[in-house]
Design an enzyme around this catalytic site. Structure first.
Site, PDB file in Angstrom:
ATOM      1  N   SER A  94       3.964   2.874   1.201  1.00 50.50           N
ATOM      2  CA  SER A  94       4.579   1.893   2.082  1.00 50.50           C
ATOM      3  C   SER A  94       3.615   1.388   3.158  1.00 50.50           C
ATOM      4  CB  SER A  94       5.841   2.506   2.706  1.00 50.50           C
ATOM      5  OG  SER A  94       6.607   1.536   3.375  1.00 50.50           O
ATOM      6  N   ASP A 133      -8.582  -5.801   0.982  1.00 44.45           N
ATOM      7  CA  ASP A 133      -8.631  -7.231   0.652  1.00 44.45           C
ATOM      8  C   ASP A 133      -9.548  -8.015   1.582  1.00 44.45           C
ATOM      9  OD1 ASP A 133      -7.042  -7.058  -1.560  1.00 44.45           O
ATOM     10  OD2 ASP A 133      -5.231  -7.871  -0.632  1.00 44.45           O
ATOM     11  N   LYS A 157       4.653   1.796  -3.238  1.00 39.82           N
ATOM     12  CA  LYS A 157       5.941   1.354  -2.689  1.00 39.82           C
ATOM     13  C   LYS A 157       5.706   0.018  -1.989  1.00 39.82           C
ATOM     14  CE  LYS A 157       9.724   2.465   0.456  1.00 39.82           C
ATOM     15  NZ  LYS A 157       9.625   1.195   1.214  1.00 39.82           N
TER      16      LYS A 157
END
Length: 501
Positions: A310, A321, A335
């Site tokens: 999460s 990224d 998740k």
């Protein structure tokens, strides 16, 4: 009885209205029923609810035994949530609400003791509550309770037959209220301690130094996490660290607002995380603000494992990224959804998935996880080692030895591990770890275990053995690039299999 039934039915209708996108839980009005007549889907929904109400009423009046309407209501609510087959959507009872509140508020009323409790209690070894560590400056710590103490009674009630939930129910409570615990220290010293519950902050961040590397462990994301992270970053800056490790292993997540604020300390601009839903008001983009960035141009390695989920995946995904951190360890849990807590009144709530989140490269990692740039896995125990380990635990050999040899050093641990190997066919590194955990019960301030932690050692190696860390980061792929590669590979394999057929 009819009034209570109507109240239950109204609660379900109100919850349904909330799920459909309304903000306020209230009694469904006659206007909503009239609107149902012009829409086949809404008519169907109403008919289902009407049928449920009829069945509820029939069971209430005709079941062989008298039934508490609350039992029927809670069972129906749990079934409703479970029917979605979503592990993160559920009906919350009062106990679950309180435990969840500890995370979402970041604190609770208690005595400030980290505890463990065996599942099984025997006359020879009662399942007393063991103090792993007292929280600094808490009622328990200030009263002199130390690691290794056992709580044998709470307000006169023995702890051995209690479940862990019952222990928590008895230790926690309203701030300012008293609680008396009976402590067993060693084998014979027994004494009572009177405590007054205080506001206890949920543990969220720990940090320290490994030579010139700043080590930051984020345990979970609560409202206090950004402040605690900033304290760590200030300490790293003061010591002029050369690089940094962010340990997100076994971090189950927490608040999206908290992780966004933490990520903002590392990312200059662009999206940190985006939430997408079929409901327009759930579509949001959380972006970085350059003026809030605290860390720039510092080599960073992030540790993840299958317990990272999460919010911890939001942070690791955003850093990956943006080519700001190198990931080491094991693929994360996966998740990629966002839940909201909806109050249904006093002591009842539902937790429901309202959106999915996407990383800066527009990738959802739900049920996929985030792969590390460098995978390092702990070796699995062989069948022989598993049997030996079970025997070691059953014999209680290590705990007895450590209790009889207080103050063991690393040399003592190594020697005892070699001695144990003669009887138990277990890897020596793992044996040292098992012994060290028992030794550290009374030394709670150890932040890491470099002897055993091969993932942490791998992270340190990455930082020390890559002269051009920027070049290493630029060579990594975003989650979108990895996902497209995986899809292309899967498509090629499928086409190859079709050709073979």
């Amino acid at each position: 009885m009819r009034n209570s039934e109507n109240k239950v039915f109204t609660g379900i209708l109100s919850a349904t209205r909330k799920i459909c996108g309304f903000f306020v839980l209230s009694v469904l009005s006659s206007q909503c029923f009239s609107q149902s007549s012009v829409n086949d889907d809404k008519v169907s929904n109403f008919q289902y609810l009407k049928k449920f109400n009829s069945v509820f009423d029939f069971v209430q009046q005709n079941y062989v035994d008298e039934v508490d309407p609350k039992v029927l209501y809670e069972g129906a609510m749990k079934g409703l949530m479970n029917s979605l087959n979503d592990p993160y959507t559920s009906y919350l009872d009062s106990d679950t609400i309180r435990d969840l509140s500890d995370t979402t508020t970041g604190n609770f009323g208690g005595v400030g003791l980290t505890i463990t409790k065996p599942a099984e209690s025997t006359p020879q070894k009662p399942a007393y509550v063991e103090v792993s560590s007292p929280v600094e400056d808490s009622p328990g710590a200030n009263a002199g309770i130390i690691s290794g103490d056992y709580i044998v009674e709470i307000d006169g009630k023995p702890t051995a037959p209690m479940t862990m939930q019952q222990v928590l129910d008895n230790l926690r409570g309203e701030v300012g209220t008293p609680v008396t615990v009976k402590i067993l220290r060693g084998k014979t010293l027994v004494f009572e301690v009177n405590l007054v519950r205080a506001l206890i902050e949920v543990p969220t961040v720990k940090y320290g130094f490994i030579e010139d590397t700043g080590y930051l462990r984020i345990i979970q994301f609560t409202p206090d996490t950004p402040v605690r992270v900033q304290e760590a970053l200030d300490a790293f800056k003061e010591k002029n660290v050369s690089n940094m490790i962010i340990d997100l292993r076994d971090n189950p997540g927490g608040l999206i607002t908290s992780v966004v604020e933490v990520a903002d300390k590392f990312i200059d601009e662009g999206p940190i995380v985006t939430t997408k839903s079929r409901l327009s008001f759930e579509n949001s983009t959380f972006s970085a603000k350059e003026e809030k960035t605290r860390v720039r141009d510092l080599p960073i390695v992030v540790l993840i494992n299958r317990g990272s989920a999460s919010a911890s995946e939001i942070l690791s995904g955003a850093l990956k990224d943006n080519h700001l951190a190198y990931l080491v360890g094991q693929r994360s849990y996966g998740k990629g959804s966002v839940q909201q807590i909806i109050s249904l009144g006093a002591q009842e709530e539902i937790k429901i998935t309202m959106a999915r989140y996407y990383t800066p490269s527009d990738t959802n990692i739900d049920k996929i996880g985030i792969p590390p740039d460098l995978e390092i896995l702990y070796p699995e125990m062989t069948e022989e080692e598993q049997k030996a380990y079970a025997e070691l635990v059953k014999d209680n050999t290590v705990e007895l030895y450590v209790d009889e040899h207080p103050g063991m050093t690393e040399d003592d641990i190594a020697l005892y591990a070699k001695e144990l190997m003669e009887k138990y066919a277990i890897n020596e590194l793992l044996l040292r770890r098992i012994i060290r955990i028992k030794v550290w019960r009374t030394q709670p301030n150890h932040l890491y275990d470099l002897d055993y932690d091969i993932q942490l050692k791998g992270a340190l190696d990455v930082l020390k053995n890559n002269g051009d860390f920027r070049k290493l980061l630029d060579s990594t792929k975003t989650l979108k690039e990895l996902q497209l590669e995986a899809e292309a590979k899967e498509k090629a394999e499928k086409e190859k299999a079709e050709e073979a057929e």
